[in-house]
Scaffold this motif. Structure first.
Motif, PDB file in Angstrom:
ATOM      1  N   THR A   1      -1.577  31.477  -4.597  1.00  9.38           N
ATOM      2  CA  THR A   1      -2.353  30.218  -5.018  1.00  9.38           C
ATOM      3  C   THR A   1      -2.470  29.622  -6.336  1.00  9.38           C
ATOM      4  N   LEU A   2      -2.260  28.095  -6.284  1.00 14.33           N
ATOM      5  CA  LEU A   2      -2.609  27.622  -7.487  1.00 14.33           C
ATOM      6  C   LEU A   2      -4.738  27.447  -8.020  1.00 14.33           C
ATOM      7  N   ASP A   3      -4.601  28.280  -6.963  1.00 10.51           N
ATOM      8  CA  ASP A   3      -6.525  28.051  -7.137  1.00 10.51           C
ATOM      9  C   ASP A   3      -6.472  29.483  -8.502  1.00 10.51           C
ATOM     10  N   VAL A   4      -7.005  29.201  -9.787  1.00  7.71           N
ATOM     11  CA  VAL A   4      -7.770  29.977 -10.467  1.00  7.71           C
ATOM     12  C   VAL A   4      -8.569  30.862 -10.305  1.00  7.71           C
ATOM     13  N   LYS A   5      -9.149  30.917  -9.365  1.00  6.94           N
ATOM     14  CA  LYS A   5      -9.729  31.659  -8.902  1.00  6.94           C
ATOM     15  C   LYS A   5      -9.868  33.016  -8.413  1.00  6.94           C
ATOM     16  N   GLU A   6      -8.842  32.483  -7.486  1.00  8.20           N
ATOM     17  CA  GLU A   6      -7.881  33.209  -6.917  1.00  8.20           C
ATOM     18  C   GLU A   6      -7.529  33.915  -7.509  1.00  8.20           C
ATOM     19  N   ASN A   7      -6.654  33.841  -8.655  1.00 11.88           N
ATOM     20  CA  ASN A   7      -4.641  34.300  -9.205  1.00 11.88           C
ATOM     21  C   ASN A   7      -4.718  33.776 -11.042  1.00 11.88           C
ATOM     22  N   PRO A   8      -6.112  33.900 -11.865  1.00 10.89           N
ATOM     23  CA  PRO A   8      -6.440  33.790 -12.780  1.00 10.89           C
ATOM     24  C   PRO A   8      -4.958  33.895 -13.288  1.00 10.89           C
ATOM     25  N   GLN A   9      -4.676  34.772 -13.792  1.00  5.74           N
ATOM     26  CA  GLN A   9      -3.289  35.401 -13.954  1.00  5.74           C
ATOM     27  C   GLN A   9      -1.888  34.834 -14.310  1.00  5.74           C
ATOM     28  N   SER A  10      -1.798  34.218 -12.616  1.00  2.00           N
ATOM     29  CA  SER A  10      -0.104  34.242 -12.753  1.00  2.00           C
ATOM     30  C   SER A  10      -0.171  32.147 -11.864  1.00  2.00           C
ATOM     31  N   ALA A  11      -1.444  31.860 -12.327  1.00  2.61           N
ATOM     32  CA  ALA A  11      -1.570  30.945 -11.681  1.00  2.61           C
ATOM     33  C   ALA A  11      -0.506  29.101 -11.865  1.00  2.61           C
ATOM     34  N   GLU A  12      -0.333  29.765 -14.248  1.00  4.50           N
ATOM     35  CA  GLU A  12       0.399  28.542 -13.959  1.00  4.50           C
ATOM     36  C   GLU A  12       1.766  28.811 -14.388  1.00  4.50           C
ATOM     37  N   TYR A  13       2.629  29.975 -13.796  1.00  6.03           N
ATOM     38  CA  TYR A  13       3.807  30.363 -13.406  1.00  6.03           C
ATOM     39  C   TYR A  13       3.919  30.054 -12.694  1.00  6.03           C
ATOM     40  N   LEU A  14       3.221  29.872 -11.386  1.00  7.67           N
ATOM     41  CA  LEU A  14       3.676  30.297 -10.223  1.00  7.67           C
ATOM     42  C   LEU A  14       3.986  27.648 -10.281  1.00  7.67           C
ATOM     43  N   LYS A  15       4.084  27.491 -11.013  1.00  4.90           N
ATOM     44  CA  LYS A  15       3.911  25.705 -11.046  1.00  4.90           C
ATOM     45  C   LYS A  15       5.967  25.959 -11.483  1.00  4.90           C
ATOM     46  N   GLY A  16       6.052  27.026 -11.539  1.00  3.73           N
ATOM     47  CA  GLY A  16       7.788  27.025 -12.170  1.00  3.73           C
ATOM     48  C   GLY A  16       8.230  27.488 -10.861  1.00  3.73           C
ATOM     49  N   SER A  17       7.573  27.878 -10.389  1.00  2.00           N
ATOM     50  CA  SER A  17       8.011  28.182  -8.128  1.00  2.00           C
ATOM     51  C   SER A  17       8.228  26.663  -7.651  1.00  2.00           C
ATOM     52  N   LEU A  18       8.190  25.161  -7.958  1.00  2.00           N
ATOM     53  CA  LEU A  18       8.419  24.182  -7.767  1.00  2.00           C
ATOM     54  C   LEU A  18      10.180  23.948  -7.813  1.00  2.00           C
ATOM     55  N   TYR A  19      10.653  24.998  -8.578  1.00  2.00           N
ATOM     56  CA  TYR A  19      11.761  24.727  -8.637  1.00  2.00           C
ATOM     57  C   TYR A  19      12.642  25.473  -7.960  1.00  2.00           C
ATOM     58  N   TRP A  20      14.358  25.674  -7.649  1.00  2.00           N
ATOM     59  CA  TRP A  20      14.915  26.226  -7.086  1.00  2.00           C
ATOM     60  C   TRP A  20      15.299  27.447  -8.561  1.00  2.00           C
ATOM     61  N   HIS A  21      14.942  28.676  -7.748  1.00  2.00           N
ATOM     62  CA  HIS A  21      15.182  29.763  -9.072  1.00  2.00           C
ATOM     63  C   HIS A  21      15.031  31.264  -8.009  1.00  2.00           C
ATOM     64  N   ILE A  22      15.560  31.875  -8.725  1.00  2.00           N
ATOM     65  CA  ILE A  22      15.615  33.441  -8.830  1.00  2.00           C
ATOM     66  C   ILE A  22      14.586  34.321  -9.046  1.00  2.00           C
ATOM     67  N   ASP A  23      14.133  34.834  -8.498  1.00  2.00           N
ATOM     68  CA  ASP A  23      13.245  35.887  -8.728  1.00  2.00           C
ATOM     69  C   ASP A  23      14.163  37.324 -10.111  1.00  2.00           C
ATOM     70  N   GLY A  24      13.222  37.817 -11.364  1.00  2.00           N
ATOM     71  CA  GLY A  24      13.663  38.227 -11.499  1.00  2.00           C
ATOM     72  C   GLY A  24      14.364  38.563 -12.335  1.00  2.00           C
ATOM     73  N   THR A  25      15.079  37.518 -13.084  1.00  2.00           N
ATOM     74  CA  THR A  25      16.720  36.719 -13.852  1.00  2.00           C
ATOM     75  C   THR A  25      16.066  37.438 -15.101  1.00  2.00           C
ATOM     76  N   MET A  26      14.952  38.085 -15.685  1.00  2.00           N
ATOM     77  CA  MET A  26      14.680  38.518 -16.746  1.00  2.00           C
ATOM     78  C   MET A  26      14.813  39.969 -16.928  1.00  2.00           C
ATOM     79  N   ASN A  27      15.231  40.444 -15.610  1.00  2.00           N
ATOM     80  CA  ASN A  27      15.471  42.200 -15.211  1.00  2.00           C
ATOM     81  C   ASN A  27      17.071  42.798 -15.470  1.00  2.00           C
ATOM     82  N   ASP A  28      16.796  43.874 -15.568  1.00  2.00           N
ATOM     83  CA  ASP A  28      18.189  43.782 -14.967  1.00  2.00           C
ATOM     84  C   ASP A  28      18.830  44.001 -13.839  1.00  2.00           C
TER      85      ASP A  28
END
Length: 281
Positions: free
Chosen positions: A86-113
Motif C-alpha cells: 500500500t502507498l499508505d505510509v501509516k501501514e507501510n512506512p518503510q517501502s511506500a517510496e519504493y512502491l512508486k517504481g511498481s507502476l512500471y514494468w519490472h521483475i522482482d529481485g534483479t539486484m539478486n543473483d
C-alpha cells in the motif's frame, strides 16, 4: 481397505499465451494435493487467478507453503508474515517510496543473483479507480522472436539498478536521494535467461538501464524496443481486482506492474512470496 481420491485440478485459460483461472475450492487448495500441478501450470501460463477465493492471512500463508519454500520479507529470514502492499505510509512506512517504481514494468529481485520464484497477491481494498495489475509473459515474448533476433540477443548482458527505476517516477531527484538509491548497487544480468527447463525468457524492466558494450543510443533502442515487444497485447493480461481475489505470477517468466490509480485511496494488497530456486543464467 482405504481408497485414495485424487482431487481434480480445474482451470481454464484466460488468453492464449498468458493466464489461467483456477476453479478449485478453497478447501481443495489448502489441502495441498494440488501443489505440484499448480506449480507446473504456473510455469506454463505465467499468471494464475483465483477469483474471490477470499483467503485470510493465515490461509494465504498456508497455501503459499503448499507450493514451495515461503520467502520472508526480512533479510534475516525471521519474518513469515503477510506483507502489506500500500502507498499508505501509516501501514507501510518503510517501502511506500519504493512502491512508486511498481507502476512500471519490472521483475522482482534483479539486484539478486537468485530472484524470488513467485509472488501471491490478494486484494483487501481495491482502488477507487484504476489499480489493475498488468502482467506480460516473457517466455512467450522470447519464443515469438525470429531466429535472427534470438541469435542477436542471446549473448547480450544488461546492467540493472534500483536508481534507474527512481528516474521513471522522479526524473529530477535531489542528488542525496539519487546517491542513496545508487548505494544499493548494480547487477549485471543476461538479456536472455536460459532456464534449467530448457526454455528461455527475456530479462527486462525499469531496472534495466544499459546494454553492455553497446553505444548509448543503440542500448536504449534495444531495451525500449524489447519492452514494447514483450508487453504487446498478445503477451499481456491486465487483472481487474475484486475483494478476495488472489493472483500468483511466475517472477522468473513474467514482468508485472501496478496500473495507475488514486494514490490517496488506501488500496491494500497482501503479499506472500516463494523463495527463488534458480539463479539468472
Amino acid at each position: 481397505m482405504s481408497v485414495t481420491t485424487m482431487t481434480r485440478f480445474v482451470h481454464e485459460k484466460i488468453k492464449p499465451t498468458i493466464g489461467s483461472r483456477i476453479l478449485n475450492s478453497k478447501a481443495e487448495l489448502l489441502a495441498g494435493d494440488l501443489g505440484s500441478q499448480i506449480r507446473e501450470l504456473l510455469e506454463q501460463r505465467g499468471v494464475l487467478v483465483f477469483k474471490e477465493i477470499n483467503f485470510n492471512d493465515e490461509e494465504q500463508i498456508a497455501f503459499t507453503k503448499t507450493l514451495g519454500t515461503f520467502a520472508p520479507e526480512m533479510q534475516d529470514g525471521t519474518d513469515h508474515k503477510i506483507h502489506k502492499i500500500t502507498l499508505d505510509v501509516k501501514e507501510n512506512p518503510q517501502s511506500a517510496e519504493y512502491l512508486k517504481g511498481s507502476l512500471y514494468w519490472h521483475i522482482d529481485g534483479t539486484m539478486n543473483d537468485t530472484p524470488i520464484l513467485a509472488s501471491l497477491l490478494s486484494c483487501k481494498v481495491p482502488a477507487t479507480w484504476g489499480g489493475n495489475t498488468g502482467f506480460c509473459n516473457t517466455y512467450a515474448a522470447y519464443d515469438a522472436l525470429t531466429d535472427e533476433q534470438k541469435a542477436e540477443y542471446e549473448p547480450l548482458r544488461v546492467m540493472h539498478s534500483v536508481w534507474s527505476s527512481l528516474l521513471y517516477y522522479e526524473p529530477e531527484p535531489p542528488l542525496a536521494k539519487l546517491t542513496g538509491f545508487q548505494r544499493i548497487g548494480e547487477n549485471e544480468l543476461p538479456l536472455v535467461w536460459n532456464h534449467r527447463s530448457g526454455r528461455k525468457s527475456l530479462v527486462l524492466g525499469c531496472t534495466a538501464h544499459r546494454v553492455l558494450d553497446e553505444e548509448p543510443m543503440k542500448s536504449a533502442q534495444l531495451l525500449v524496443g524489447l519492452r514494447e515487444w514483450a508487453t504487446r497485447e498478445e503477451f499481456s493480461y491486465s487483472h481487474e481486482w475484486s475483494v478476495g481475489d488472489l493472483v500468483i505470477w511466475d517472477n522468473t517468466g513474467t514482468m508485472h506492474r501496478a496500473e495507475k490509480y488514486d494514490p490517496d485511496c488506501n488500496r491494500m494488497m497482501h503479499r506472500t512470496k516463494l523463495q527463488g530456486e534458480e539463479p539468472f543464467e
